[in-house]
Scaffold this motif. Structure first.
Motif, PDB file in Angstrom:
ATOM      1  N   SER A 190       0.811  -0.995  -0.173  1.00  0.00           N
ATOM      2  CA  SER A 190       0.361   0.152  -0.031  1.00  0.00           C
ATOM      3  C   SER A 190       0.717   0.977   0.259  1.00  0.00           C
ATOM      4  O   SER A 190       1.985   1.288   0.817  1.00  0.00           O
ATOM      5  CB  SER A 190      -0.769  -0.053   1.172  1.00  0.00           C
TER       6      SER A 190
ATOM      7  N   SER B 158      -3.336   4.152  -1.231  1.00  0.00           N
ATOM      8  CA  SER B 158      -4.322   4.217  -0.565  1.00  0.00           C
ATOM      9  C   SER B 158      -4.233   5.738   0.503  1.00  0.00           C
ATOM     10  O   SER B 158      -2.794   6.174  -0.243  1.00  0.00           O
ATOM     11  CB  SER B 158      -4.827   3.467   0.444  1.00  0.00           C
TER      12      SER B 158
ATOM     13  N   TRP C   6      -3.102   4.540   6.805  1.00  0.00           N
ATOM     14  CA  TRP C   6      -1.249   3.349   6.896  1.00  0.00           C
ATOM     15  C   TRP C   6      -2.752   2.280   6.803  1.00  0.00           C
ATOM     16  O   TRP C   6      -3.847   2.114   7.276  1.00  0.00           O
ATOM     17  CB  TRP C   6      -1.405   3.609   8.221  1.00  0.00           C
ATOM     18  N   LYS C   7      -1.858   1.055   6.930  1.00  0.00           N
ATOM     19  CA  LYS C   7      -2.517  -0.253   7.235  1.00  0.00           C
ATOM     20  C   LYS C   7      -2.079  -1.104   7.975  1.00  0.00           C
ATOM     21  O   LYS C   7      -0.982  -0.669   8.769  1.00  0.00           O
ATOM     22  CB  LYS C   7      -2.466  -1.603   5.657  1.00  0.00           C
ATOM     23  N   ASP C   8      -2.950  -0.844   9.140  1.00  0.00           N
ATOM     24  CA  ASP C   8      -2.376  -2.485   9.860  1.00  0.00           C
ATOM     25  C   ASP C   8      -1.801  -3.448   9.241  1.00  0.00           C
ATOM     26  O   ASP C   8      -2.914  -4.985   8.875  1.00  0.00           O
ATOM     27  CB  ASP C   8      -3.755  -2.288  10.889  1.00  0.00           C
ATOM     28  N   LEU C   9      -0.687  -3.636   8.897  1.00  0.00           N
ATOM     29  CA  LEU C   9      -0.695  -5.005   8.718  1.00  0.00           C
ATOM     30  C   LEU C   9      -0.652  -6.569   8.971  1.00  0.00           C
ATOM     31  O   LEU C   9      -0.258  -7.060   8.792  1.00  0.00           O
ATOM     32  CB  LEU C   9       1.013  -4.977   8.066  1.00  0.00           C
TER      33      LEU C   9
ATOM     34  N   GLU D  16      -4.308  -6.997   7.763  1.00  0.00           N
ATOM     35  CA  GLU D  16      -4.925  -6.608   6.010  1.00  0.00           C
ATOM     36  C   GLU D  16      -3.684  -7.314   5.302  1.00  0.00           C
ATOM     37  O   GLU D  16      -2.567  -7.247   5.935  1.00  0.00           O
ATOM     38  CB  GLU D  16      -4.563  -4.743   6.216  1.00  0.00           C
TER      39      GLU D  16
ATOM     40  N   PHE E 133      -1.147  -7.152   2.944  1.00  0.00           N
ATOM     41  CA  PHE E 133      -0.196  -6.084   2.215  1.00  0.00           C
ATOM     42  C   PHE E 133       1.181  -6.744   3.668  1.00  0.00           C
ATOM     43  O   PHE E 133       1.575  -6.941   4.547  1.00  0.00           O
ATOM     44  CB  PHE E 133      -0.754  -4.989   2.757  1.00  0.00           C
TER      45      PHE E 133
ATOM     46  N   ASP F 153       3.938  -1.124   4.113  1.00  0.00           N
ATOM     47  CA  ASP F 153       2.901   0.320   3.145  1.00  0.00           C
ATOM     48  C   ASP F 153       4.436   0.901   3.790  1.00  0.00           C
ATOM     49  O   ASP F 153       4.647   1.299   4.451  1.00  0.00           O
ATOM     50  CB  ASP F 153       2.174   0.192   4.861  1.00  0.00           C
TER      51      ASP F 153
END
Length: 294
Positions: free
Chosen positions: A98, A129, A132-135, A138, A140, A143
């Motif tokens: 991401s 996006s 921030w993505k919670d890896l 999620e 991914f 990020d």
């Protein structure tokens, strides 16, 4: 069955030597140990595998049949080993990332193409996006974006610390007053590179700090679109000076309030842990090197 498979290398070595003594020497084990392992195989299978006397050992018909099967098994095992080693030698597989659109357009253009040219067996799956993505929750592998990371359990690597500045065009200043103080920005149209609320800008000079709420005339989520609107004399926006210089081929851009510094912005890369797959480690190393060259 597990014990039988464990004895296969002993059987193959014995089958490839004229005597158990020579086979035991090749294996580096006592003759008694080899004899015991072969006898255990014969007992498990219920057939004699070798006829032997004090000097030579030869395969029985059942032993010859087992040898052909074992050759096939070993060939398959060696093939799997070679394929796994090849994967280690030539990294492959997907990398799911991401990325903040601003970061890509501002700092990463060309980096991804260079990576897949170097590692053609790796495929990139990239999503633009705005958060921030919670890896850990999620799908991914990494990020990349600006600002502080809200997830303390992620591994963070700072790629770049940017010092943005305020810019407009010379034509814009023909119809709008040049700001002399940060408070003057509130009366100018602004090209906001966010869609979250009313944009704020914080400026500092010799210990004096000013935060101003701006009037967005346009809101965009693309640095390319922000530049297009800026060059169309649509307002003021924030840019990295190096980026402004690269795009300003005709010398139309003017830096505003040059004595005031805007808040630095960090570009960070996050990973779910310390030991990502090799393909992800290679990508991270590549991106770090790319940002170091900026």
């Amino acid at each position: 069955m597990r014990k039988l498979l464990a004895d296969v290398p002993y059987f193959l070595e014995a089958a490839n030597h004229p005597s158990f003594t020579q086979a035991a020497d090749a294996l580096g084990i006592p003759l008694a140990t080899l004899s015991r392992r072969i006898a255990a195989m014969e007992q498990h299978l219920g057939v004699k595998l070798f006829f032997r006397n004090t000097r030579i050992a030869g395969l029985t018909e059942d032993g010859k049949e087992l040898l052909e099967s074992c050759k096939f098994i070993m060939a398959e095992a060696n093939g799997v080993r070679d394929r796994l080693m090849q994967k280690q030698a030539e990294p492959c597989g997907p990398i799911r990332m991401s990325v903040e659109a601003f970061v890509y357009h501002c700092c990463m253009h060309g980096a991804l193409g260079a990576f897949v040219e170097q590692y053609p067996q790796i495929s990139l799956h990239t999503v633009f996006s705005t958060e921030w993505k919670d890896l850990h929750r999620e799908p991914f592998d990494l990020d990349i974006r600006t600002g502080p990371v809200p997830y303390p359990d992620l591994k963070v690597r700072r790629l770049l610390s940017m010092q943005p500045a305020l810019f407009c065009t010379t034509e814009f200043l023909h119809s709008h007053p040049r700001p002399e103080h940060p408070g003057d920005l509130a009366r100018l149209p602004f090209i906001a590179q966010t869609s979250e609320g009313r944009p704020l800008v914080t400026c500092s000079k010799k210990g004096q700090v000013e935060t101003v709420a701006l009037q967005p005339r346009h809101t965009v989520q693309s640095i390319g679109l922000a530049l297009e609107l800026l060059l169309a004399n649509q307002g003021v926006t924030t840019l990295i000076p190096q980026l402004a210089q690269a795009f300003d081929k005709e010398g139309r851009l003017v830096r505003l309030l040059p004595d005031w510094e805007l808040t630095k912005t960090d570009i960070n890369l996050t990973l779910p842990g310390d030991r990502p797959p090799k393909r992800v480690r290679l990508f991270v190393d590549h991106i770090v090197k790319h940002f170091q060259s900026l």
